[in-house]
Design a protein around this motif. Structure first.
Motif, PDB file in Angstrom:
ATOM      1  N   VAL A 195      13.658 -11.385   0.878  1.00 12.41           N
ATOM      2  CA  VAL A 195      13.402 -10.486   1.996  1.00 12.41           C
ATOM      3  C   VAL A 195      12.116 -11.286   2.989  1.00 12.41           C
ATOM      4  O   VAL A 195      12.307 -11.509   4.342  1.00 12.41           O
ATOM      5  CB  VAL A 195      12.582  -9.583   1.569  1.00 12.41           C
ATOM      6  CG1 VAL A 195      12.097  -8.553   2.453  1.00 12.41           C
ATOM      7  CG2 VAL A 195      13.921  -8.706   0.655  1.00 12.41           C
ATOM      8  N   ALA A 210       8.226  -3.288  11.732  1.00 11.26           N
ATOM      9  CA  ALA A 210       9.880  -3.856  11.670  1.00 11.26           C
ATOM     10  C   ALA A 210       9.948  -4.656  10.438  1.00 11.26           C
ATOM     11  O   ALA A 210      10.488  -4.166   9.137  1.00 11.26           O
ATOM     12  CB  ALA A 210      10.345  -4.515  12.932  1.00 11.26           C
ATOM     13  N   LEU A 268       0.762  -1.209   0.280  1.00  7.69           N
ATOM     14  CA  LEU A 268       0.021   0.053   0.223  1.00  7.69           C
ATOM     15  C   LEU A 268       0.529   1.452  -0.187  1.00  7.69           C
ATOM     16  O   LEU A 268       0.256   2.335  -0.496  1.00  7.69           O
ATOM     17  CB  LEU A 268      -0.658  -0.108   1.510  1.00  7.69           C
ATOM     18  CG  LEU A 268      -1.123   1.386   1.405  1.00  7.69           C
ATOM     19  CD1 LEU A 268      -2.470   0.979   0.430  1.00  7.69           C
ATOM     20  CD2 LEU A 268      -1.880   1.049   2.836  1.00  7.69           C
ATOM     21  N   LEU A 269       1.912   1.109   0.415  1.00  6.95           N
ATOM     22  CA  LEU A 269       2.540   2.507   0.856  1.00  6.95           C
ATOM     23  C   LEU A 269       3.719   2.585  -0.330  1.00  6.95           C
ATOM     24  O   LEU A 269       3.808   3.649  -0.379  1.00  6.95           O
ATOM     25  CB  LEU A 269       3.593   1.746   2.091  1.00  6.95           C
ATOM     26  CG  LEU A 269       2.986   2.602   3.624  1.00  6.95           C
ATOM     27  CD1 LEU A 269       4.226   2.710   4.749  1.00  6.95           C
ATOM     28  CD2 LEU A 269       2.015   3.337   3.865  1.00  6.95           C
ATOM     29  N   ARG A 314       5.360   5.204   7.293  1.00 11.58           N
ATOM     30  CA  ARG A 314       6.339   4.436   7.102  1.00 11.58           C
ATOM     31  C   ARG A 314       6.921   4.441   8.769  1.00 11.58           C
ATOM     32  O   ARG A 314       6.857   3.940   8.884  1.00 11.58           O
ATOM     33  CB  ARG A 314       7.205   4.312   6.112  1.00 11.58           C
ATOM     34  CG  ARG A 314       8.602   3.717   6.328  1.00 11.58           C
ATOM     35  CD  ARG A 314       9.687   3.811   4.947  1.00 11.58           C
ATOM     36  NE  ARG A 314      10.667   4.986   5.434  1.00 11.58           N
ATOM     37  CZ  ARG A 314      11.857   4.965   5.059  1.00 11.58           C
ATOM     38  NH1 ARG A 314      12.464   4.390   4.098  1.00 11.58           N
ATOM     39  NH2 ARG A 314      12.389   6.468   5.514  1.00 11.58           N
ATOM     40  N   SER A 315       6.938   5.897   8.756  1.00 15.07           N
ATOM     41  CA  SER A 315       7.957   6.010  10.317  1.00 15.07           C
ATOM     42  C   SER A 315       6.440   5.524  11.520  1.00 15.07           C
ATOM     43  O   SER A 315       7.095   5.023  12.123  1.00 15.07           O
ATOM     44  CB  SER A 315       8.488   7.036  10.621  1.00 15.07           C
ATOM     45  OG  SER A 315       9.786   7.522   9.982  1.00 15.07           O
ATOM     46  N   GLN A 344      13.372  -2.167  -4.242  1.00 18.44           N
ATOM     47  CA  GLN A 344      14.228  -2.180  -5.361  1.00 18.44           C
ATOM     48  C   GLN A 344      13.931  -3.038  -6.451  1.00 18.44           C
ATOM     49  O   GLN A 344      15.155  -4.045  -6.926  1.00 18.44           O
ATOM     50  CB  GLN A 344      14.895  -3.154  -4.220  1.00 18.44           C
ATOM     51  CG  GLN A 344      15.991  -2.446  -3.027  1.00 18.44           C
ATOM     52  CD  GLN A 344      17.670  -3.267  -2.950  1.00 18.44           C
ATOM     53  OE1 GLN A 344      17.566  -4.572  -2.418  1.00 18.44           O
ATOM     54  NE2 GLN A 344      18.563  -2.112  -2.208  1.00 18.44           N
ATOM     55  N   ALA A 348      11.294  -1.881   1.690  1.00 16.51           N
ATOM     56  CA  ALA A 348      12.562  -1.270   1.487  1.00 16.51           C
ATOM     57  C   ALA A 348      12.872  -2.503   0.020  1.00 16.51           C
ATOM     58  O   ALA A 348      13.893  -1.883  -0.870  1.00 16.51           O
ATOM     59  CB  ALA A 348      14.006  -0.965   1.657  1.00 16.51           C
ATOM     60  N   GLY A 349      13.111  -3.240   0.508  1.00 16.70           N
ATOM     61  CA  GLY A 349      12.682  -4.772  -0.851  1.00 16.70           C
ATOM     62  C   GLY A 349      12.209  -3.960  -2.267  1.00 16.70           C
ATOM     63  O   GLY A 349      11.772  -4.180  -3.269  1.00 16.70           O
ATOM     64  N   VAL A 354       9.207  -2.307   7.437  1.00 17.49           N
ATOM     65  CA  VAL A 354      10.281  -1.358   6.744  1.00 17.49           C
ATOM     66  C   VAL A 354      11.259  -2.373   5.544  1.00 17.49           C
ATOM     67  O   VAL A 354      11.456  -1.579   4.762  1.00 17.49           O
ATOM     68  CB  VAL A 354      10.890  -1.442   8.221  1.00 17.49           C
ATOM     69  CG1 VAL A 354      12.235  -0.484   7.621  1.00 17.49           C
ATOM     70  CG2 VAL A 354       9.958   0.281   8.481  1.00 17.49           C
ATOM     71  N   ILE A 355      11.688  -3.242   6.045  1.00 20.58           N
ATOM     72  CA  ILE A 355      12.042  -4.538   5.333  1.00 20.58           C
ATOM     73  C   ILE A 355      11.045  -4.435   4.118  1.00 20.58           C
ATOM     74  O   ILE A 355      12.829  -4.801   2.752  1.00 20.58           O
ATOM     75  CB  ILE A 355      12.463  -5.734   6.292  1.00 20.58           C
ATOM     76  CG1 ILE A 355      13.366  -5.218   7.305  1.00 20.58           C
ATOM     77  CG2 ILE A 355      13.674  -6.758   5.667  1.00 20.58           C
ATOM     78  CD1 ILE A 355      13.921  -5.904   8.486  1.00 20.58           C
ATOM     79  N   PHE A 391      14.442 -14.122   5.261  1.00 11.98           N
ATOM     80  CA  PHE A 391      14.750 -13.462   6.157  1.00 11.98           C
ATOM     81  C   PHE A 391      13.881 -13.030   6.666  1.00 11.98           C
ATOM     82  O   PHE A 391      13.555 -12.960   7.927  1.00 11.98           O
ATOM     83  CB  PHE A 391      15.393 -12.223   5.748  1.00 11.98           C
ATOM     84  CG  PHE A 391      16.274 -11.306   6.642  1.00 11.98           C
ATOM     85  CD1 PHE A 391      16.947 -11.719   7.103  1.00 11.98           C
ATOM     86  CD2 PHE A 391      15.035 -10.084   7.107  1.00 11.98           C
ATOM     87  CE1 PHE A 391      17.811 -10.657   8.311  1.00 11.98           C
ATOM     88  CE2 PHE A 391      16.361  -9.239   7.917  1.00 11.98           C
ATOM     89  CZ  PHE A 391      16.800 -10.098   8.626  1.00 11.98           C
TER      90      PHE A 391
END
Lengths: 278, 322
Positions: B235, B193, B117-118, B129-130, B204, B200-201, B196-197, B238
């Motif tokens: 991701v 948490a 969504l973000l 995100r924050s 990319q 970022a994935g 956020v990962i 992980f």
């Protein structure tokens, strides 16, 4: 869907989601200011009037130990842990990322494996060791391990960051005659600052939030952290003093909230990179 | 090779060295001792606070030990008692497994959904995100666990809301069937948490891939399944490993929500809570050590299975050419 809906729908969903997510925090703040009779009888979020006396009651603390003292104790432990982790983890990480030595692969593999090791496996022998050293009911068991780089997560984080730095600067420093220590201190460490800040902030917040280790090692009320005091406050007063209890809760999470507002950029980036470079 | 131990430190490396240093490396090559100086704190910690304690705890797991009298060797008794003669042990295993199986997929699913969504927001992404990340930091605290207990208690907000829509479930905290889900929801609340990962994935993944797929006529869902999922699978892997390892060790929320005793009727007696009770309340340190080793074996086994099965579903773009 027309274009306008397409643009606004994600924003609406995100905003509504955020409101639901933050409700417990609003509830915490509101309840800390509620008069005693409204806490259990009313489901309204906002108090009819603000009961500031909850905070003055909470400030008196537990067992005659003031909240200022409790916050000071917690701060001492957290700062000790931060200094220890940043120092010891950056030293070990520099060796793993940049220096060549025998058994480096074995040691690195061991360090990474301890990421999965449940703390409970070493808990009891560690307790026995600290007990033999006469360190139970002192802050040593909470601070000393941080000076010995026992938190593999941070060693790993800093190693990953250092590996991404260009080697050229360090190599030219070496050729100019800098020893390993000089290179580490004057070249690598300043470049590693973002990872060190991440380590410092996470260590602070995790130590502040910790409950298990503090509960096991600390007994004397005057040595209590704010978390331990909060727990004994709950045990003593049960549900009869909801207002003061949540006033104390607010005071105990305030440092984390402040840290979050000041450093959220580093926190979010530190979390994001930890998952991508593994 | 009996000469190894008498070799002078200054002697050059033997020709049989398996990795001969490159010329450039040789120029800046250092003696090895600085590395060991850098590693001293870590090595002391690894030895005194990890390796030796691991050996000691393995030994203690075969003893009866109460911290005051010398340990008394009992062989496998702790393990056999745990596996065959301790219903509370199995209860704690069951509760923990239920929690892991429900909480981890919910948390990761929500994290991925919100990250997606973000990613599609044209503005305000950094703010959301924050903000979504905040609970991940606060959720581990005693304070928030207390808030949760109050929200889900009898007469608390949740039972009030459910009452008003006609579901009379009462307080979840006091209900043996529902208490564990209070802990589940507190964990899921901290989805920030992994989100956020994930985000970022997602960022990319090259937009070219989506453009090419769109030109070929792939719809949104098709793009998600054929591009996003495989590109994001490392991701996902992980996050999955990390969340499972962490979830097995949940303690503070279970302790707070159950009033420190795993109640009602042992329904929130999580594994670590029972371990704490056996070791530090009942002074059966040997039994607690055996429980810790069973936990280690379980975590190691699950991690190993995940790594093995990951070969069939985790896609690494840089391995493609092999």
């Amino acid at each position: 869907m027309n274009i306008a809906t397409k643009r606004w729908l994600p924003h609406t969903v995100a905003a509504v989601g955020l409101l639901v997510l933050l409700y417990p925090l609003a509830w915490l703040l509101a309840t800390s200011l509620k008069p005693a009779d409204e806490v259990v009888t009313s489901l309204d979020l906002w108090p009819s009037h603000l009961e500031w006396s909850n905070y003055t009651t909470a400030l008196d603390g537990v067992s005659g130990i003031s909240v200022t003292r409790l916050l000071g104790n917690t701060l001492l432990i957290a700062v000790g842990a931060v200094v220890g982790n940043v120092l010891s983890c950056s030293l070990a990480a520099y060796a793993f990322a940049r220096l060549r030595f025998r058994m480096s692969k074995v040691m690195f593999a061991f360090m990474v494996a301890t990421l999965m090791l449940p703390h409970h496996v070493v808990l009891i022998p560690q307790y026995i060791i600290f007990n033999r050293l006469g360190m139970v009911d002192t802050y040593w068991p909470l601070i000393l391990p941080k000076f010995l780089a026992t938190e593999a997560f941070f060693v790993f984080l800093v190693v990953q960051f250092m590996r991404g730095l260009p080697r050229e600067l360090e190599e030219s420093a070496r050729i100019d005659g800098c020893g390993a220590f000089r290179t580490y201190w004057s070249i690598t460490l300043p470049l590693t600052r973002p990872a060190l800040i991440t380590t410092a902030i996470f260590t602070f917040i995790w130590t502040w939030n910790d409950f298990f280790t503090q509960m096991i090692y600390l007994f004397a009320p005057e040595k209590f952290t704010i978390t331990l005091a909060l727990r004994s406050f709950v045990d003593q007063s049960s549900t009869s003093a909801y207002g003061p209890m949540f006033a104390m809760s607010v005071m105990s999470v305030l440092p984390i909230v402040l840290f979050f507002f000041v450093f959220q950029r580093y926190l979010v980036q530190g979390m994001a990179t930890s998952g991508l470079k593994g | 090779m009996s000469t190894v131990s008498t070799r002078a430190p200054a002697r050059p490396a033997p020709a049989t060295d398996r990795n001969p240093p490159s010329r450039r490396r040789r120029q800046v090559r250092e003696r090895q001792w600085p590395a060991y100086v850098f590693l001293t704190p870590w090595m002391i910690g690894a030895l005194v606070l990890t390796l030796v304690p691991m050996a000691v705890s393995l030994y203690l797991s075969f003893t009866d030990y109460n911290l005051f009298d010398p340990p008394h060797w009992v062989g496998l008794r702790n393990y056999t008692e745990m596996l065959t003669d301790d219903p509370r042990y199995w209860r704690s295993v069951g509760t923990t497994m239920l929690y892991v199986v429900v909480a981890v997929p919910l948390k990761l699913g929500l994290a991925l959904a919100v990250a997606t969504l973000l990613k599609n927001l044209d503005r305000g992404r950094a703010f959301y995100r924050s903000a979504f990340y905040a609970p991940s930091l606060l959720g581990a605290s005693m304070s928030i666990a207390l808030v949760w207990r109050a929200l889900f208690n009898d007469g608390g907000t949740v039972s009030g809301i459910l009452d008003s829509v006609g579901i009379h479930a009462g307080g979840w905290v006091g209900n043996p069937d529902l208490a564990v889900y209070v802990v589940v929801l507190l964990t899921v609340w901290q989805f920030g948490a992994p989100m956020v990962i994930f985000l970022a994935g997602l960022q990319q993944i090259s937009p070219d891939l989506y453009e090419a797929a769109a030109l070929d006529g792939a719809g949104r869902w098709r793009q998600f399944v054929s591009i996003t999922v495989p590109m994001l699978s490392p991701v996902v892997f992980f996050n999955l490993v990390l969340e499972i390892i962490n979830s097995f060790q949940v303690f503070t929320p279970a302790f707070v929500i159950s009033g420190g005793k795993g109640g009602p009727a042992d329904s929130t007696m999580f594994y670590t809570l029972y371990l704490y009770e056996r070791g530090f309340t009942a002074s059966h340190m040997g039994y607690a050590a055996a429980m810790a080793w069973m936990l280690l074996i379980a975590i190691a086994a699950i991690t190993l299975i995940l790594f093995r099965t990951s070969r069939s579903w985790v896609f690494y773009a840089d391995e493609e050419g092999r």
